[in-house]
Design an enzyme around this catalytic site. Structure first.
Site, PDB file in Angstrom:
ATOM      1  CG  HIS A  81      -2.192  -0.853   0.923  1.00 20.30           C
ATOM      2  ND1 HIS A  81      -3.218  -0.450   0.091  1.00 20.30           N
ATOM      3  CD2 HIS A  81      -2.520  -2.092   1.347  1.00 20.30           C
ATOM      4  CE1 HIS A  81      -4.135  -1.410   0.038  1.00 20.30           C
ATOM      5  NE2 HIS A  81      -3.733  -2.425   0.778  1.00 20.30           N
ATOM      6  CG  LEU A  92      -1.383 -14.818  -5.162  1.00 25.25           C
ATOM      7  CD1 LEU A  92      -1.303 -16.322  -5.417  1.00 25.25           C
ATOM      8  CD2 LEU A  92      -0.135 -14.352  -4.421  1.00 25.25           C
ATOM      9  CB  SER A  97      -6.057 -13.226 -11.128  1.00 23.99           C
ATOM     10  OG  SER A  97      -7.039 -12.512 -10.425  1.00 23.99           O
ATOM     11  CG  ASP A 119      -0.806  -5.635  -8.348  1.00 22.53           C
ATOM     12  OD1 ASP A 119       0.121  -5.572  -7.515  1.00 22.53           O
ATOM     13  OD2 ASP A 119      -2.004  -5.603  -8.038  1.00 22.53           O
TER      14      ASP A 119
HETATM   15  C1  GLA Z   1      -3.222  -4.094  -5.039  1.00 20.07           C
HETATM   16  C2  GLA Z   1      -2.959  -3.001  -6.078  1.00 20.07           C
HETATM   17  C3  GLA Z   1      -1.496  -2.550  -6.064  1.00 20.07           C
HETATM   18  C4  GLA Z   1      -1.016  -2.240  -4.647  1.00 20.07           C
HETATM   19  C5  GLA Z   1      -1.411  -3.353  -3.673  1.00 20.07           C
HETATM   20  C6  GLA Z   1      -1.112  -2.978  -2.257  1.00 20.07           C
HETATM   21  O1  GLA Z   1      -2.549  -5.276  -5.385  1.00 20.07           O
HETATM   22  O2  GLA Z   1      -3.307  -3.445  -7.369  1.00 20.07           O
HETATM   23  O3  GLA Z   1      -1.332  -1.459  -6.927  1.00 20.07           O
HETATM   24  O4  GLA Z   1      -1.511  -0.996  -4.240  1.00 20.07           O
HETATM   25  O5  GLA Z   1      -2.792  -3.669  -3.763  1.00 20.07           O
HETATM   26  O6  GLA Z   1       0.253  -2.850  -2.057  1.00 20.07           O
END
Ligand code: GLA
Length: 385
Positions: free
Chosen positions: A34, A124, A126, A171
């Site tokens: 976060h 994870l 997806s 991600d």
């Molecule tokens: C999700 C979001 C990311 C990131 C995480 C928390 O996976 O897609 O951008 O903010 O939460 O670290």
């Protein structure tokens, strides 16, 4: 599903043979949770759990989508890509196509069969894996050279603006840019990055899913983003910073009187988590896995007490993990509220760890956790069939 089975499934869905296999990875995040949308440094790694797309170019204006485990075919017309926002299945693909088209990529008709081995709703990523793999397929069939970082950014835009989840870049970046046996230290303020070998010696990362049923992660996630934006605006009245990640723990201590309530707690998490990432990377580089484990635990406690994104399931799963002498540290990963944890566990003890933690969790929560066999792999792969 083996490759032969995937090719057969494509044949069953579309009545022809696939010619290509495009894949993009799900991810874990070693530490730095976060903070990607606060300009922080994060430390994700791409997994063997992936979105696999068996594909064939058909030409014309129709993109057909079929999915493992779901009956029927979804059709998208490339002339009306704005019209699929409400789709439950296929909206990520439409969003990626829409934003690629906006950047001038011609979307060419194709058949795509999805075998996604990243469990949905697991934390994870997806969705990032689906977006990035789909973006690769469209670019390949358009015959355009693509830059993986650009694909990650377009995928993020699709998720933000088409699917309505205000996620950061972590991600999609990990899914596209991940490297075998490495974690990516990504500076989200300018997208500079460094690959760091994920050398854990006698230890392994165990990934576990708490299997909490779906619980509106997206809306709670968007609320957290607003809270940290409020914190930033307030702190900017006294500090010349562009993002929360620029605020050191020392400066935060001097300025925290400006904040109150949940906004203060959220900001403190961000500032301290950024600090933990630097320490964790240093610990990994020097092989100090005990320190790395300690930082993972601290990260979880902060996500629990300050950011308030854990919940009893993730707290229980990590607490049972920490009770094991073979475990150096454990924390939730991803957006939270459900989904997965990672634990650093002695390789020779993983079986017993999984058995005992699994049982304790089942007894306490009433349903089972899942444990995955994972390895760290490349982000995108492209293969001719
Ligand atoms: C999700 C979001 C990311 C990131 C995480 C928390 O996976 O897609 O951008 O903010 O939460 O670290």
């Amino acid at each position: 599903m083996t490759k032969t089975e995937g090719m057969q499934a494509f044949q069953d869905a579309f009545g022809a043979e696939p010619t290509d296999l495009f894949t993009a990875a799900g991810r874990i995040n070693v530490i730095g949770e976060h903070i990607d949308y606060c300009g922080g440094k994060v430390f994700p790694a791409a997994l063997n759990l992936r979105c696999n797309i068996y594909a064939r170019k058909t030409g014309g204006k129709t993109v057909r989508l079929a999915f493992r485990g779901i009956d029927g075919v979804v059709e998208l017309c490339v002339d009306t890509l704005d019209a699929y926002r409400e789709l439950k299945i296929g909206n990520y693909q439409a969003g990626v196509a829409y934003y690629l088209q906006e950047t001038g990529v011609e979307i060419v008709g194709c058949d795509l069969y999805y075998d996604c081995t990243v469990p949905f709703g697991s934390g994870l990523s997806s969705s990032a894996a689906i977006e990035v793999a789909t973006a690769v397929a469209f670019c390949e069939y358009a015959g355009v050279a693509y830059d993986k970082v650009q694909l990650a950014l377009i995928s993020q835009r699709a998720e933000n603006k088409y699917a309505g989840v205000n996620c950061g870049i972590m991600d999609q970046f990990a899914s596209a840019m991940g490297k075998k046996d490495h974690a990516v230290l990504l500076d989200c303020s300018d997208l500079s990055y460094e690959y760091v070998p994920l050398r854990l010696g006698e230890y392994a990362l165990v990934v576990a899913n708490c299997n909490k049923p779906h619980n509106l992660v997206e809306s709670k996630y968007n609320v957290r983003r607003q809270e940290v934006e409020t914190a930033l605006k307030t702190l900017q009245t006294k500090a010349d910073v562009k993002c929360l990640a620029e605020i050191s723990p020392k400066l935060f201590n001097e300025l925290k009187y400006l904040l109150s309530g949940v906004v203060a707690k959220r900001a403190e998490h961000v500032v301290m988590e950024c600090d933990r990432v630097s320490k964790a990377v240093a610990a990994l580089k020097t092989g100090d896995l005990v320190e790395l484990g300690r930082l993972l635990n601290e990260s979880h406690y902060s996500l629990r007490d300050l950011y308030e994104v854990t919940g009893k399931e993730l707290d229980a799963l990590t607490a049972f993990a920490r009770k094991e002498p073979s475990c150096l540290g454990s924390r939730m990963i991803g957006a939270g509220f459900g989904g997965c944890t990672i634990s650093i566990v002695k390789k020779t003890e993983t079986e017993g760890f999984i058995r005992r933690v699994g049982k304790a969790y089942h007894d306490a929560i009433g349903y089972k956790a899942s444990f995955y066999e994972t390895s760290i792999e490349d982000g995108i792969t492209v293969e001719k069939l």
